[in-house]
Design a protein around this motif. Structure first.
Motif, short mmCIF file in Angstrom:
data_model
loop_
_atom_site.label_atom_id
_atom_site.label_comp_id
_atom_site.label_asym_id
_atom_site.label_seq_id
_atom_site.Cartn_x
_atom_site.Cartn_y
_atom_site.Cartn_z
N GLY A 117 0.72 -1.39 0.27
CA GLY A 117 0.24 0.22 0.00
C GLY A 117 1.21 1.22 -0.10
O GLY A 117 2.03 0.82 -0.28
N GLY A 118 0.27 2.79 -0.22
CA GLY A 118 1.06 3.60 0.54
C GLY A 118 1.95 4.12 -0.70
O GLY A 118 3.08 4.90 -1.24
N GLY A 119 1.72 3.44 -2.49
CA GLY A 119 2.29 3.41 -3.00
C GLY A 119 4.46 3.25 -3.65
O GLY A 119 4.65 3.10 -4.01
N THR A 120 4.03 1.81 -2.56
CA THR A 120 5.34 0.80 -3.08
C THR A 120 4.98 -0.26 -3.02
O THR A 120 4.03 -0.74 -2.84
N LYS A 121 6.06 -0.28 -3.45
CA LYS A 121 5.70 -2.39 -4.14
C LYS A 121 7.06 -3.12 -3.76
O LYS A 121 8.24 -1.67 -3.77
N LEU A 122 7.19 -4.17 -3.22
CA LEU A 122 8.29 -4.81 -3.02
C LEU A 122 8.15 -6.42 -3.94
O LEU A 122 7.05 -7.14 -3.47
N GLN A 169 13.60 -5.77 -4.34
CA GLN A 169 13.37 -4.91 -5.28
C GLN A 169 12.27 -3.96 -5.09
O GLN A 169 11.20 -4.23 -4.50
N MET A 170 12.43 -2.54 -4.61
CA MET A 170 11.66 -1.60 -3.51
C MET A 170 11.18 -0.48 -4.55
O MET A 170 11.96 -0.22 -5.40
N THR A 171 9.74 -0.61 -4.88
CA THR A 171 9.91 0.38 -6.16
C THR A 171 8.25 1.71 -5.22
O THR A 171 7.65 0.95 -4.94
N ARG A 172 8.54 2.73 -5.26
CA ARG A 172 7.57 3.48 -4.27
C ARG A 172 7.73 5.34 -6.19
O ARG A 172 8.33 5.29 -7.02
N SER A 173 6.23 4.88 -6.11
CA SER A 173 5.88 6.56 -6.65
C SER A 173 6.09 7.39 -6.33
O SER A 173 5.99 8.12 -5.66
N ARG A 178 8.18 6.99 -11.52
CA ARG A 178 8.26 6.10 -9.85
C ARG A 178 10.27 5.89 -10.07
O ARG A 178 10.39 6.23 -10.72
N LEU A 179 10.59 5.04 -8.91
CA LEU A 179 11.80 4.86 -8.20
C LEU A 179 11.92 3.86 -7.77
O LEU A 179 11.20 2.74 -7.06
N SER A 180 12.58 2.51 -8.05
CA SER A 180 12.79 1.55 -7.84
C SER A 180 14.31 1.07 -7.83
O SER A 180 15.26 1.87 -7.92
N ALA A 181 14.87 0.60 -6.84
CA ALA A 181 16.07 0.05 -5.91
C ALA A 181 16.28 -0.90 -6.01
O ALA A 181 15.08 -2.12 -5.44
N ALA A 251 12.01 6.45 -13.02
CA ALA A 251 11.14 6.49 -14.68
C ALA A 251 10.66 8.27 -14.39
O ALA A 251 9.45 8.19 -13.75
N PRO A 252 10.93 9.27 -14.49
CA PRO A 252 10.82 10.35 -14.17
C PRO A 252 9.22 10.42 -14.78
O PRO A 252 7.96 11.89 -14.05
N THR A 253 8.93 9.69 -16.21
CA THR A 253 7.74 10.13 -16.59
C THR A 253 7.68 8.46 -17.53
O THR A 253 7.91 8.07 -17.78
#
Length: 416
Positions: A117-122, A169-173, A178-181, A251-253
């Motif tokens: 939730g909260g725009g975060t994916k694991l 991998q953690m992805t955040r909107s 989005r930004l992933s690490a 991915a800024p856009t």
């Protein structure tokens, strides 16, 4: 390292409501794919057949002209079970032309995707897989979509850089982007660097498997007689020193994706088995970008690294090879297909005490390809690939250092 991988496989938590989501053997979890081709090729003997050639195919020794013939290249059986809403798996059995075993294991890993939730994916996975370097490969069978042959960069990832370990991998909107690490700890990849040092770069779609070997080209007397096995095993653990890699993906856009990747297998260059499989200390950095606008897409990727092997001698290790490559590929997408054009350059520099500058190389390649989807489960592709390269070590087997080669392929890909 085996203990690390086993622990990672069983450490993923199972939600209490999991049972209702289980799908093991259903039409959605079992699939098969195949690849048959007609090839036309000229040029020197392929690295897969004991030469220095850069492609998967070559002419026969009796006729050095242009050869045309059909090829049954690959078949895959893909199992993607779902055990819970969050826990799934991927297992791919592969039969490849030129593979040591009739059928071998391509990938096998568990995937965990909890709801945060909260725009975060694991997304976490554990097992045997390729690191997320390629901008070209897709799907569980790890195949390129718009061409037949991947770039030199991703050909090397496919034939030598396969790991066993744990990746998260953690992805955040972030606004519209989005930004992933991504971070991973791995083993089973201690020989990575063998092919890039002895063979150099190549362009092909021959993939490393769990229990198979990859052939090496003719070696100099020091390595051929005393030191190095004639084939290298890409999936092996020699020193029990885990490696790591990390990746940032921004991915800024919706139309731009930027990536940076660092890999270090932390291999011991002095480790060796009784069968002469050596440890290699291999590190590389990779950057990539994908630009999408309308029906057009441009991909660019660049890699630079270094690999070391052997003992010190006269102030240098036996092998000290740096490598670099880059490509740009433009694709025009249509409703039922695409056309693509790719240009790339590659090179290595060898300064080791036993693998000197005559094993360095430089070259370039151009690829033009077209894809047409025929119904839901069948695609047809055509590709023309031309490679020009120079390597002084070719002269040791009576071949001119500079070689060029053209490969034309027509492929039918079936996915059921």
């Amino acid at each position: 390292m085996k203990t690390l991988i086993a622990a990672a496989l069983f450490a993923l938590p199972l939600p209490a409501f999991a049972q209702s989501a289980t799908e093991l053997f259903t039409p959605e979890t079992v699939a098969a794919s195949g690849d048959i081709r007609i090839i036309g090729v000229d040029g020197e003997t392929s690295w897969l057949d004991g030469g220095y050639g850069k492609t998967r195919f070559d002419t026969d020794s009796a006729n050095r002209g242009f050869r045309i013939e059909p090829q049954a290249v690959e078949g895959d059986l893909i199992w993607t079970p779902r055990f819970t809403w969050s826990l799934g798996g991927t297992v791919v059995a592969t039969a490849q032309q030129g593979q040591d075993n009739a059928v071998d294991l391509s990938e096998a890993f568990l995937t965990y995707k909890p709801l945060l939730g909260g725009g975060t994916k694991l997304v976490a996975r554990a097992g045997l897989f390729w690191p997320p370097v390629s901008l070209e490969h897709t799907g569980p069978e790890w195949r390129v979509r718009d061409t037949i042959t991947p770039s030199a960069i991703n050909s090397w990832i496919g034939d030598e850089v396969k790991v066993g370990g744990f990746e998260a991998q953690m992805t955040r909107s972030i606004g519209a982007g989005r930004l992933s690490a991504t971070l991973a700890i791995f083993g089973l990849n201690d020989t990575a660097g063998t092919l890039i040092a002895f063979r150099g770069w190549a362009l092909h779609d021959q993939k490393a498997v769990a229990f198979g070997l990859q052939p090496l080209p003719p070696l100099n007397p020091f390595f051929a007689i005393y030191t190095q096995a004639a084939k290298t095993r890409p999936v092996i653990e020699l020193d029990n020193r885990p490696g790591f890699y990390g990746k940032l993906d921004w991915a800024p856009t919706a139309w731009l994706d930027l990536q940076a990747f660092h890999y270090d297998n932390r291999g011991n260059p002095e480790a060796v088995t009784p069968t002469l499989q050596w440890g290699w200390r291999t590190r590389f950095d990779n950057i990539g970008a994908v630009l999408s606008f309308g029906d057009w897409q441009v991909k660019a990727q660049g890699m630079a690294g270094r690999t070391l092997m052997g003992f010190p001698e006269n102030g240098r290790l036996w092998v000290d090879t740096s490598f670099r490559s880059g490509y740009v590929m433009t694709t025009r997408n249509f409703v039922r297909g695409s056309v693509s054009l790719r240009a790339e350059a590659f090179g290595t520099t060898s300064i080791g005490s036993e693998l000197g500058r005559d094993w360095s190389e430089k070259g370039w390649a151009l690829t033009a390809a077209g894809r047409r989807d025929i119904g839901k489960n069948l695609s047809a592709l055509v590709e023309v690939l031309h490679i020009d390269s120079s390597k002084e070590a070719r002269s040791y087997i009576g071949v001119a250092p500079q070689q060029d080669q053209t490969l034309v392929q027509f492929a039918l890909r079936l996915h059921l």
